[in-house]
Design a protein around this motif. Structure first.
Motif, PDB file in Angstrom:
ATOM      1  N   ASN A 183      15.065   5.430   4.386  1.00 27.40           N
ATOM      2  CA  ASN A 183      13.732   4.833   4.302  1.00 27.40           C
ATOM      3  C   ASN A 183      12.758   5.898   3.795  1.00 27.40           C
ATOM      4  O   ASN A 183      12.692   7.000   4.357  1.00 27.40           O
ATOM      5  N   SER A 204       6.531 -10.530  -3.769  1.00 28.22           N
ATOM      6  CA  SER A 204       7.460  -9.853  -4.679  1.00 28.22           C
ATOM      7  C   SER A 204       7.840 -10.777  -5.829  1.00 28.22           C
ATOM      8  O   SER A 204       7.763 -12.011  -5.711  1.00 28.22           O
ATOM      9  N   THR A 240      13.582  -7.112  -6.223  1.00 31.32           N
ATOM     10  CA  THR A 240      13.117  -5.747  -6.521  1.00 31.32           C
ATOM     11  C   THR A 240      13.391  -5.422  -7.987  1.00 31.32           C
ATOM     12  O   THR A 240      14.296  -4.633  -8.310  1.00 31.32           O
ATOM     13  N   THR A 243      14.250  -1.876  -9.235  1.00 35.15           N
ATOM     14  CA  THR A 243      15.549  -1.217  -9.060  1.00 35.15           C
ATOM     15  C   THR A 243      16.478  -1.437 -10.254  1.00 35.15           C
ATOM     16  O   THR A 243      17.524  -0.776 -10.350  1.00 35.15           O
ATOM     17  N   HIS A 335      19.219   3.128  -4.102  1.00 32.39           N
ATOM     18  CA  HIS A 335      18.155   2.352  -3.474  1.00 32.39           C
ATOM     19  C   HIS A 335      18.673   1.308  -2.495  1.00 32.39           C
ATOM     20  O   HIS A 335      17.943   0.368  -2.154  1.00 32.39           O
ATOM     21  N   GLY A 361       6.804   7.677  -5.752  1.00 30.25           N
ATOM     22  CA  GLY A 361       6.946   6.296  -6.207  1.00 30.25           C
ATOM     23  C   GLY A 361       6.797   6.114  -7.705  1.00 30.25           C
ATOM     24  O   GLY A 361       6.743   4.986  -8.190  1.00 30.25           O
ATOM     25  N   TRP A 376       5.651  -0.143  -8.378  1.00 27.46           N
ATOM     26  CA  TRP A 376       5.075  -1.463  -8.109  1.00 27.46           C
ATOM     27  C   TRP A 376       4.339  -1.988  -9.341  1.00 27.46           C
ATOM     28  O   TRP A 376       4.390  -3.177  -9.654  1.00 27.46           O
ATOM     29  N   TYR A 402       9.162  -7.716   4.564  1.00 25.00           N
ATOM     30  CA  TYR A 402       9.581  -6.513   3.846  1.00 25.00           C
ATOM     31  C   TYR A 402       9.243  -5.277   4.671  1.00 25.00           C
ATOM     32  O   TYR A 402       8.307  -5.267   5.472  1.00 25.00           O
ATOM     33  N   ILE A 413      10.611   1.999   0.505  1.00 28.94           N
ATOM     34  CA  ILE A 413      11.828   1.713  -0.255  1.00 28.94           C
ATOM     35  C   ILE A 413      12.980   2.523   0.324  1.00 28.94           C
ATOM     36  O   ILE A 413      12.782   3.457   1.116  1.00 28.94           O
ATOM     37  N   TYR A 414      14.185   2.142  -0.050  1.00 28.86           N
ATOM     38  CA  TYR A 414      15.335   3.012   0.157  1.00 28.86           C
ATOM     39  C   TYR A 414      15.404   3.969  -1.037  1.00 28.86           C
ATOM     40  O   TYR A 414      15.276   3.554  -2.185  1.00 28.86           O
ATOM     41  N   ARG A 415      15.585   5.236  -0.725  1.00 25.05           N
ATOM     42  CA  ARG A 415      15.668   6.233  -1.796  1.00 25.05           C
ATOM     43  C   ARG A 415      16.688   7.283  -1.389  1.00 25.05           C
ATOM     44  O   ARG A 415      16.604   7.860  -0.302  1.00 25.05           O
TER      45      ARG A 415
END
Length: 948
Positions: A183, A204, A240, A243, A335, A361, A376, A402, A413-415
């Motif tokens: 996260n 989204s 998303t 991604t 991600h 980001g 975004w 979300y 986000i997952y990174r």
């Protein structure tokens, strides 16, 4: 008419009717501090069985709120109740002092570009201020603890202890460095723990995207076709779009059936059961020309719609076939956790992963099409690019739940970044994985409420590895040295970490950041990098069992550094309970606690979360200033803490009404001990009047139930039992009945001293029952009880244990428990009839009445045992017992075998006792008195009472 007031034993006490808690409580706090009550308790309980409630540290940021008050009061009630039960129950309050919120506060005040050392200095100063402010609030609540010597995660000893805990876990083989999706918050610029993520609605772009097939022949073969009659593509659905540039694979479920659909221009690959819904969403028609199982699609290559890159088809059981999807998942391994694991299973190395999103980001500058864009803001451009490439099958905006950062409220986000992890499935020294050890530990833990067990079990069973590293200034460092060429930890890492802990214990975390690697590594320093990551704050608090219970505040528990109880809000199943369980099992092989108690969150009386905008915030400071801390404490005890706990001004007003009942009952008990000296006047239980024996026995029974309720943390039961005793047995029966005897019999008569003995025993027991909850009021009651107080002047009720001198009725007593319970029920029925007569203006008061009780044979025998004293029990001037058959016109009651008739007494009122008796006016020396009152005058022979 003579004045006989001076011949009565009128109640008198210094205990005031009005509590005036806001005024009196602060003075009581000062008294406890001068008495050094906490350490007096430790001295007095030395050698007793230990009970350790380990404090979960509140975060040192902001004034205390109602949730803080709830939490600290619950803990205080438990600690005090354990002390009441004879345990040595130390309470060391703690604070969580590191982490982003404090760092963010400092950055907001002083700017973001501070030198790291200066930032840490300012963070430490700010945390110190917050701790001091919160401590004042907690002390004002009446919480007794080691406030002069709390633990704080920023204290040097605790920082060093936390580093030693890390060394223990490294030595145990649980810590590793890896590249995994975690996260990530752009505003924090750091990885987040699971507990730092909350969910909120977010809009989204939901898109369906076609990936053209690259291996036409293999796809045809998978569907048992000689060849593909036209171009083909697989369609994925995602919310998303950002991604898509990081896509490296596709996933199908091995057991799903997939269809090849002819749509005219091309063939589309979709899950068979979703074909109709997909075509409707795409706005096209189509016909299924072949089907196959997902497992036959493995490793077929498809083309990325925007880049010259292949996306192989992998098999993955996490793929779902929900309506709205296509049954095929696009995989961006940097991600998504599932994506990452899927790609790793198929042999992808860390060096193979495509990472195009930076920590703020923004896409990396060299990413074609979207470089330098915030993800975004890039979403619409990605959707447009897919459309232009002929790959966009459908697009719409949806609102869905979300992940958001709990601090910044911004999307997370997952990174995948290089981080330090605690491995859930790595085997420890005993051969068990951390997951196995933790799940076994859960089975050995007692949960209150019981549902907490399943909740924590599910979280542990399904959680990924724990990312313990953060990229912040204000935190305990991960003091590792990594080889510049291999990236491996120094072979003497455990030893080196221990050496760093010694430095930190002397100089705080700054000692690491100032350290020249050569001081520890010598000539090797040139080959190693000194890392700058800090530990997750959940590691700070999650290791307090290591750096508090066996570090800064060792409690010397008989079975080692293991707390009897952890108590926090229900969110801590994913927070402190969770991290403590993992570190405890990693370091010691078992949880650091025996019991977990969970409380709910506070809401208003309509069940709404408290917020300033709704105007429903209840601030503990305001409540204490207006009503007093004891009202807050009573509210906590009166509410079922296992669920949401409603609080409002109206609810606190009702709580105040109950408080007045308990206070006024205590005042009556104390006032009627006027002139009573326990050492001189106490009557032995066997010599007491029957009714007095009953009320003492009733208190003994109640004390057993209260002890059990406190032991099982059922504070609502304690509240209800005490309130019920004050309202029913005392206020509704005993105290009413004994007024006549207490006021009118001779001051030193057995009748009065027996009653005062009962009152003394009851108030001595009652003051202890309420002390853990109404600590301020209990102290005030205790001061006003006659007789010596154990240690003399300066003694406190909070140093006492349960009252040991409550006698008990024998099972064969003629007037035993069942007898008085039935008498009480009869009295309540008579009270109702008297109230009806008062309302009808038939009588002015109960003593102006005579009652006829129409009773069956069983009740006749039972009530007749009281003889003439039955009228004192019924609070009427006379009582007649008549067979039930004669009571056709009498008033029915809820008591079987009982009817009642109320009549005005024809007799004259005695000016001393107010009973209407036939002899009033016939006694020449005292024509205004009844015969009983004449005998009760100081010069008289005295009245003999046997029962009531």
């Amino acid at each position: 008419m003579s004045d006989y007031k001076h011949t009565l034993n009128l109640p008198e006490t210094d205990f005031p009717m009005r509590g005036m808690l806001p005024k009196r409580e602060p003075a009581r706090v000062e008294q406890w501090q001068k008495l050094d009550l906490y350490h007096r308790l430790r001295e007095q309980r030395q050698g007793a069985e230990l009970f350790v409630l380990h404090d979960g540290p509140p975060y040192a940021n902001g004034s205390i709120h109602i949730g803080h008050a709830l939490n600290k009061i619950l803990k205080d009630i438990i600690v005090k109740s354990k002390s009441l039960a004879g345990f040595d129950a130390p309470y060391v309050p703690g604070w969580d002092c590191h982490g982003l919120p404090i760092e963010h506060k400092v950055e907001t005040t002083h700017g973001k570009h501070l030198a790291p050392a200066k930032a840490r200095e300012l963070c430490r100063d700010y945390a110190e201020e917050q701790v001091n402010e919160q401590r004042e609030g907690f002390v004002r609540l009446g919480v007794i603890g080691d406030w002069d010597n709390p633990y704080r995660s920023m204290d040097f000893a605790n920082e060093a202890g936390e580093i030693r805990a890390l060394a223990d876990m490294v030595e145990g083989g649980y810590v590793f460095k890896g590249l995994k999706p975690v996260n990530w918050c752009f505003d924090c610029g750091s990885a987040l723990a699971e507990a730092e993520v909350e969910y909120a609605d977010k809009k989204s772009d939901a898109i369906d995207v076609a990936f053209p097939v690259a291996d036409e022949a293999r796809l045809a073969e998978a569907f048992d076709l000689a060849s593909l009659p036209k171009p083909a593509a697989v369609v994925i659905w995602t919310t998303t779009p950002w991604t898509i540039p990081a896509n490296q694979a596709l996933n199908v479920h091995p057991e799903f059936t997939y269809a090849l659909v002819d749509t005219g221009e091309r063939l589309l690959l979709l899950a068979e059961e979703l074909v109709d819904s997909c075509l409707e969403r795409f706005g096209i028609d189509g016909e299924v020309i072949a089907t196959t199982r997902g497992e036959r699609l493995e490793l077929i290559n498809f083309r990325h719609p925007l880049y010259e890159r292949l996306a192989p088809m992998y098999l993955a059981e996490y793929v779902e076939s929900d309506v709205g999807s296509t049954g095929i998942v696009h995989s961006a391994p940097v991600h998504g956790v599932d994506d990452f694991e899927s790609c790793r299973r198929y042999g992808m190395d860390f060096s193979d992963f495509i990472s195009v999103v930076k920590g703020d980001g923004v896409y990396v500058d060299d990413l074609p099409l979207f470089g330098g864009e915030m993800i975004w803001k890039a979403n619409p451009k990605i959707v447009a690019a897919l459309h232009d490439a002929g790959a966009l099958m459908a697009h719409k905006t949806i609102e869905h739940s979300y992940m958001h950062c709990w601090r910044h409220k911004s999307p997370v986000i997952y990174r995948a970044t290089p981080q330090w992890f605690v491995g859930m499935d790595l085997a420890g020294k005993d051969g068990r994985s951390l997951r196995e050890s933790a799940l076994e530990g859960i089975e050995a833990t007692q949960f209150t409420p019981a549902w907490g067990k399943a909740r924590l079990h599910s979280m542990i069973a399904n959680r990924p590895d724990w990312c313990i590293s953060r990229q912040r200034n204000w935190g305990v460092p991960i003091p590792f040295f990594l080889h510049k060429q291999t990236g491996e930890l120094h072979p003497r890492t455990v030893e080196l970490v221990g050496a760093v802990a010694e430095l930190v214990e002397a100089g705080g975390i700054e000692a690491w950041f100032r350290l020249d690697a050569a001081e520890l590594l010598g000539d090797e320093a040139a080959d190693y990098d000194k890392i700058s990551d800090t530990l997750d704050v959940w590691f700070d608090s999650g290791t307090t069992h290591r750096h508090v219970l066996r570090g800064s505040h060792p409690h010397g528990h008989q079975s080692g550094p293991r707390a009897d109880l952890y108590l926090e809000g229900s969110d801590q199943h994913r927070g402190w309970f969770h991290s403590s369980l993992l570190t405890g099992c990693a370091i010691d092989g078992h949880p650091p606690y025996r019991q977990l108690l969970t409380h709910g969150f506070t809401v208003d009386e309509k069940g709404r979360k408290q917020s300033k905008s709704l105007g429903n915030v209840v601030a503990p400071q305001a409540v204490m200033d207006k009503l007093g801390a004891d009202i807050l404490r009573l509210w906590v005890a009166s509410t079922d803490y296992s669920g949401e706990m409603a609080v409002s001004d109206e609810i606190l007003k009702r709580t105040s009404d109950v408080y007045r009942r308990i206070r006024n009952t205590s005042r009556f008990l104390l006032a009627n001990l006027n002139g009573f000296e326990p050492n001189r006047d106490l009557v032995e239980f066997d010599d007491m009047l029957a009714l007095d024996q009953w009320v003492v026995d009733r208190a003994a029974q109640l004390q057993s139930r209260i002890e059990k309720a406190y032991e099982e943390y059922r504070f609502l039961d304690v509240y209800q039992q005490v309130h019920g005793f004050c309202a029913r047995e005392l206020g509704g029966f005993y105290l009413d009945v004994i007024k006549d005897r207490q006021y009118t019999t001779q001051a030193d008569s057995l009748a009065r001293r027996s009653c005062q003995t009962a009152l003394y025993h009851v108030v001595q027991a009652l003051v202890r029952w309420v002390a853990p909850i109404l600590s301020f009021t209990a102290e005030e009651i205790f001061e006003n009880i006659p007789g010596e107080k154990g240690l003399g002047d300066g003694h406190s009720v909070l140093l006492e244990t349960y009252y040991p001198n409550l006698g008990a009725l024998s099972a064969d007593a003629k007037m035993g428990r069942d007898f008085w319970e039935r008498v009480l029920n009869v009295k309540q029925a008579v009270n109702k009839c008297l109230e009806d007569a008062r309302n009808a203006k038939t009588i002015k008061g109960s003593l102006a009445a005579e009652v006829t009780l129409y009773v069956d044979a069983e009740l006749q025998e039972l009530l007749a045992r009281l003889g003439d004293e039955l009228r004192f029990v019924m609070l009427t001037s006379d009582v007649h017992l008549v067979p039930l058959a004669d009571g056709a016109a009498a008033e029915d009651t809820d008591v079987e075998g009982l009817k009642v008739a109320v009549a005005v007494s024809d007799n004259t009122k005695c000016e001393r006792c107010w009973h209407h008796r036939p002899e009033v006016g016939s006694l020449p020396e005292h024509p205004d008195l009844c015969a009983r009152c004449v005998s009760n005058l100081p010069e008289g022979a005295g009245e003999t009472r046997h029962y009531a």
